[in-house]
Design a protein around this motif. Structure first.
Motif, PDB file in Angstrom:
ATOM      1  N   ALA A   1       3.733   2.299   1.821  1.00 44.32           N
ATOM      2  CA  ALA A   1       4.474   2.849   3.000  1.00 44.32           C
ATOM      3  C   ALA A   1       5.904   2.761   2.644  1.00 44.32           C
ATOM      4  O   ALA A   1       6.356   1.782   1.914  1.00 44.32           O
ATOM      5  CB  ALA A   1       4.092   2.041   3.940  1.00 44.32           C
TER       6      ALA A   1
ATOM      7  N   CYS B   1       8.285  -3.987   5.824  1.00 46.37           N
ATOM      8  CA  CYS B   1       7.657  -2.887   6.013  1.00 46.37           C
ATOM      9  C   CYS B   1       6.720  -3.090   7.464  1.00 46.37           C
ATOM     10  O   CYS B   1       6.081  -3.944   7.800  1.00 46.37           O
ATOM     11  CB  CYS B   1       6.492  -2.950   4.716  1.00 46.37           C
TER      12      CYS B   1
ATOM     13  N   ARG C   1       0.970  -1.335   0.193  1.00 41.55           N
ATOM     14  CA  ARG C   1       0.013   0.160   0.146  1.00 41.55           C
ATOM     15  C   ARG C   1       0.893   1.414   0.045  1.00 41.55           C
ATOM     16  O   ARG C   1       0.317   2.288   0.167  1.00 41.55           O
ATOM     17  CB  ARG C   1      -0.933  -0.243   1.268  1.00 41.55           C
TER      18      ARG C   1
ATOM     19  N   TRP D   1       5.095  -7.024   5.061  1.00 44.50           N
ATOM     20  CA  TRP D   1       5.424  -7.557   3.864  1.00 44.50           C
ATOM     21  C   TRP D   1       7.078  -7.496   3.693  1.00 44.50           C
ATOM     22  O   TRP D   1       7.754  -6.493   4.299  1.00 44.50           O
ATOM     23  CB  TRP D   1       4.951  -6.934   2.657  1.00 44.50           C
TER      24      TRP D   1
ATOM     25  N   TYR E   1       4.053  -1.789   8.407  1.00 42.92           N
ATOM     26  CA  TYR E   1       2.707  -1.486   8.278  1.00 42.92           C
ATOM     27  C   TYR E   1       1.948  -3.078   8.312  1.00 42.92           C
ATOM     28  O   TYR E   1       1.253  -3.320   9.165  1.00 42.92           O
ATOM     29  CB  TYR E   1       2.190  -0.774   6.728  1.00 42.92           C
ATOM     30  N   HIS E   2       2.332  -3.564   7.231  1.00 48.34           N
ATOM     31  CA  HIS E   2       1.654  -5.385   7.438  1.00 48.34           C
ATOM     32  C   HIS E   2       2.743  -6.154   7.307  1.00 48.34           C
ATOM     33  O   HIS E   2       2.451  -7.318   6.941  1.00 48.34           O
ATOM     34  CB  HIS E   2       0.605  -5.674   6.394  1.00 48.34           C
TER      35      HIS E   2
HETATM   36  S1  FES Z   1       2.062  -0.982   3.149  1.00 41.83           S
HETATM   37 FE1  FES Z   1       3.730  -2.215   3.677  1.00 41.83          FE
HETATM   38  S2  FES Z   1       3.211  -4.333   4.342  1.00 41.83           S
HETATM   39 FE2  FES Z   1       1.320  -3.050   3.721  1.00 41.83          FE
END
Ligand code: FES
Ligand SMILES: [Fe+2]
Length: 414
Positions: free
Chosen positions: A92, A107, A90, A112, A109-110
């Protein structure tokens, strides 16, 4: 369908050509947007890092091409790679440290996870939780790598490009500029430190300053008063065939024409000033050609400097129409003795954001940006040393500034 993308506003360039620069190009947000596409993501090679900054497999450094965040790595096979620092999920920022060593970039955020090549290696909950949710069956991690840049290295200097069609790096630099890069990077280097500075002016105003050898000994009291660099010393400007890169050089061992400065009654020449500690000026002769000061610019945002014994790369980064940053990397040679390192460190007080000389370059850019704020339709006047773009054996000239604008206009379509 609405076509999203860059505003196609056209600048009307004054009829005189590259001897005039409309002030609008330093201020207009749509010009800034177009530069990101046509210059930084266009057919240019952009300085990213020095090979010496990434000695081990897994080493990385974060940087930018234009205002796009980028990670440069030495992957597990020892290859230099670069990719956009933007998660394929997404969007980030994936890597937030300025440098380090790692096998995996994850990352926040989630989570990955990517390897040092920028390839996607892990997606948590890919098969859902307890059989529910997760990615569709046709999800293919190979299609979700980080966006990769082209990479080429010359003499240990790493460049990246977004353009799949730009010619080879050495062709882009040209033979003359390669010669000057080789002159400085003639053997392995060792990074001595970093500085960063933020300037409230358009990036092009700073780049003009770098190309403007004519200002150096008029603006800078330290240079002129202590004889480090004066226009009356022997020197000149060399440019590549396109005019987009330059080097200005000075043979500073003596100033036979010192009286020219005394007679001109310049603010920057002040014989009353003395240095209590002379050691700042006592360097070592280290280049056989006798050049004591060489400032080289590589379009669109790299500067390689030799000012006596200070060696540094400056990376100029746009941060908006009226804002830019300068990242300094100081280096010496891996085989320097301790005394030489001390000399380099001491002389580094000349440069950087608060340097005896460079402080004024940061300041004067802001004076320009402040001065032109309400006069977009006016233009600057760039005729010192003639109206052509060519190498010259003197430095009272703005020839390499004209060279910059010539190439800038070609790329921007102005
Ligand atoms: S924006 Fe990087 S894992 Fe979701
Ligand atoms: Fe300067």
């Amino acid at each position: 369908m609405t076509k999203l993308g860059v505003d196609t506003m056209q600048i009307t360039w004054p009829a005189e050509g590259f001897t005039r620069v409309p002030y609008e190009v330093y201020m207009d947000p749509s010009v800034y947007e177009q530069e990101q596409l046509k210059i930084y993501r266009g057919p240019t090679w952009n300085y990213l890092a020095l090979d010496a900054e990434l000695p081990q497999n897994g080493d990385y450094k974060t940087t930018f091409v234009g205002d796009t965040p980028v990670v440069v790595t030495r992957d597990s096979d020892g290859e230099i790679r670069a990719f956009v620092n933007q998660c394929a999920h997404r969007g980030a920022t994936v890597c937030m440290d300025s440098c380090g060593n790692t096998k995996t970039f994850t990352c926040v955020y989630h989570a990955w996870a990517y390897d040092g090549k920028g390839d996607l290696k892990g997606v948590p909950f890919r098969n859902g939780v307890e059989g529910k949710g997760g990615m569709p069956d046709d999800f293919d991690p190979a299609k979700h790598s980080l966006q990769k840049l082209r990479i080429e290295t010359f003499c240990g200097v790493i460049f990246g490009s977004f353009d799949p069609h730009v010619g080879p790096l050495q062709e882009y630099l040209g033979e003359k500029m390669c010669g000057y890069i080789q002159r400085v990077f003639n053997r392995p280097v060792r990074v001595l430190g970093y500085n960063r500075q933020s300037m409230n002016n358009n990036w092009k105003i700073y780049f003009e300053n770098v190309k403007d050898s004519y200002h150096a000994s008029i603006l800078h009291t330290f240079f002129t008063t202590f004889g480090l660099n004066r226009l009356s010393q022997r020197g000149g400007i060399e440019m590549d065939d396109t005019g987009m890169h330059h080097v200005s050089y000075t043979y500073g061992s003596s100033d036979e024409n010192e009286d020219a400065y005394k007679q001109a009654n310049l603010r920057s020449f002040n014989s009353k000033y003395k240095l209590e500690d002379q050691s700042m000026l006592q360097g070592r002769k280290e280049f056989a050609d006798g050049i004591t000061l060489a400032i080289q610019s590589i379009f669109p945002g790299m500067v390689l400097q030799q000012i006596h014994n200070t060696l540094a790369v400056r990376q100029l980064l746009p941060k908006g129409p009226g804002h830019c940053e300068l990242h300094w990397t100081y280096f010496g040679y891996a085989d320097d003795d301790n005394n030489m390192t001390t000399i380099r460190m001491k002389q580094s007080n000349l440069v950087g954001p608060a340097g005896f000389v460079s402080l004024e370059d940061g300041g004067v850019g802001e004076l320009v940006q402040r001065g032109i704020v309400r006069d977009k339709e006016k233009s600057s006047f760039v005729e010192m040393g003639g109206i052509t773009v060519q190498s010259q054996e003197f430095r009272a000239t703005e020839t390499s500034i004209r060279g910059f604008w010539k190439r800038y206009r070609e790329l921007m379509g102005y």
